[in-house]
Design an enzyme around this catalytic site. Structure first.
Site, mmCIF file in Angstrom:
data_model
loop_
_atom_site.group_PDB
_atom_site.id
_atom_site.type_symbol
_atom_site.label_atom_id
_atom_site.label_comp_id
_atom_site.label_asym_id
_atom_site.label_seq_id
_atom_site.Cartn_x
_atom_site.Cartn_y
_atom_site.Cartn_z
ATOM 1 N N HIS A 72 0.818 -1.212 0.000
ATOM 2 C CA HIS A 72 0.000 0.000 0.000
ATOM 3 C C HIS A 72 0.854 1.265 0.000
ATOM 4 C CE1 HIS A 72 0.446 -0.217 4.507
ATOM 5 N NE2 HIS A 72 0.465 1.090 4.376
ATOM 6 N N ASP A 118 0.239 -7.606 1.538
ATOM 7 C CA ASP A 118 0.661 -6.208 1.573
ATOM 8 C C ASP A 118 2.188 -6.080 1.613
ATOM 9 O OD1 ASP A 118 0.535 -3.469 1.726
ATOM 10 O OD2 ASP A 118 0.008 -3.403 3.863
ATOM 11 N N SER A 210 4.540 2.466 7.864
ATOM 12 C CA SER A 210 4.170 1.419 6.913
ATOM 13 C C SER A 210 5.378 0.864 6.174
ATOM 14 C CB SER A 210 3.210 1.979 5.855
ATOM 15 O OG SER A 210 1.887 1.902 6.264
#
Length: 267
Positions: A72, A118, A210
Site C-alpha cells: 500500500h 501487503d 508502513s
C-alpha cells in the site's frame, strides 16, 4: 467481513509528508525510544512520489539491490527515494546513502481494500556497499509462528495518533501474539499471511511506519512488514499491530527477484 467494514476497522500506516519539521528531542515512535547509528542498519526511509504529493514509509534492506516494503506504500507511486544509514531524516551525511528507484512492484495478489499480501519490492539502481550503518536483515527459514518472541519495530512515523512524522528514527519493543488472539481485535481479517504484535509500555507503530521492519530482538531476522493499526482506537491504545508475515513470502521474494539477481541471506 466485507471489504468496506475491514477498511473502517484498519488504518494503513502510510502518511503524507508536506515538509520536514524537526520535532522535540523526546519525540519517538509512539511511546518508543530513539535509535542510535548502526542499531538498525537495514532500516530504509522511503519518500514516495504520489499523485497528490510525497508520502513517507519505511522499508527493510534485504540485499545489496533490494528493499522490502508494503504494497500500500508503493501502490500509485511514480518513484521512490530510498534513504539508508540515517537516524535523522532531516539531513544526510557521508555515512548515509540516497537512491531513487523507478523499478518497484507490489505482490501480484496485493489487495488495497483488504491489505491482503501487503508487500512490495524495490529494486535499487546500484549495488549498495555495506557498512556499519548500512547492512541487510536476514529473511526467515521455515514457518515458525514466533508467538511469544520479542521483536523490534522501527520507523520515522508519527509519535502520536494525530501528530507529525518524527525526524528521528525510533523503535518499539513488541511481543508477538498468536493470530487467534489478534483476530479478537480484527474479526475475520487476520490471515495466515499476517503476524501481529503488541508493544510494551503502550508503544506502537503509527502512520508513516508502513512497510517498516519487525525484527526479532535477539536475531537479525525480519519477521514482519508493517501494515495496519486499529483505525478507531488509534496508535496509542495498546491494540495489536498487523504486519505481513515475511516467512510466508520468502519463496515469492526469491522468485520475483531472481531475474535481476539477488543474494538474500536466510536466518
Amino acid at each position: 467481513m466485507s471489504p468496506n467494514k475491514f477498511v473502517n476497522t484498519l488504518v494503513v500506516l502510510l502518511v503524507s509528508v508536506i515538509g520536514f519539521t524537526r520535532p522535540e528531542d523526546d519525540s519517538r515512535i509512539v511511546n518508543g525510544q530513539n535509535a542510535e547509528f548502526g542499531q538498525f542498519p537495514y532500516q530504509a526511509l522511503l519518500l514516495l512520489e504520489m499523485p497528490d504529493g510525497r508520502s513517507l514509509c519505511g522499508g527493510s534492506l534485504i540485499s545489496d539491490r533490494w528493499v522490502l516494503a508494503a504494497g500500500h506504500c508503493t501502490d500509485d507511486a511514480s518513484a521512490v527515494e530510498v534513504r539508508l544509514g540515517l537516524i535523522d531524516r532531516s539531513y544526510t551525511d557521508d555515512g548515509s546513502l540516497v537512491l531513487v528507484s523507478n523499478d518497484f512492484f507490489e505482490h501480484p495478489d496485493f489487495d488495497r481494500e483488504t491489505l491482503k499480501n501487503d508487500i512490495a519490492l524495490i529494486h535499487l539502481p546500484e549495488i549498495v556497499k555495506f557498512t556499519d550503518r548500512i547492512s541487510p536483515v536476514e529473511l526467515p527459514r521455515g514457518h515458525e509462528t514466533y508467538q511469544g518472541r520479542v521483536a523490534i519495530a522501527s520507523g520515522f512515523g508519527r509519535t502520536t495518533t494525530d501528530g507529525k512524522p518524527s525526524s528521528r528514527l525510533n523503535y518499539a519493543v513488541m511481543d508477538v501474539i498468536s493470530n487467534t488472539v489478534c483476530t479478537a481485535s480484527y474479526p475475520g481479517s487476520i490471515r495466515s499471511t499476517n503476524i501481529c504484535s503488541v508493544g510494551r509500555n503502550r508503544s506502537s507503530t503509527c502512520k508513516g511506519d508502513s512497510g517498516g521492519p519487525l525484527r526479532l530482538e535477539d536475531e537479525n531476522i525480519l519477521i514482519g512488514v508493517a501494515s495496519f493499526v486499529n483505525r478507531m482506537a488509534g496508535c496509542d491504545m495498546n491494540y495489536p499491530v498487523g504486519f505481513a508475515r515475511v516467512s510466508e513470502y520468502v519463496d515469492y521474494i526469491r522468485e520475483a527477484t531472481a531475474d535481476k539477481g539477488i543474494s538474500i541471506t536466510l536466518g
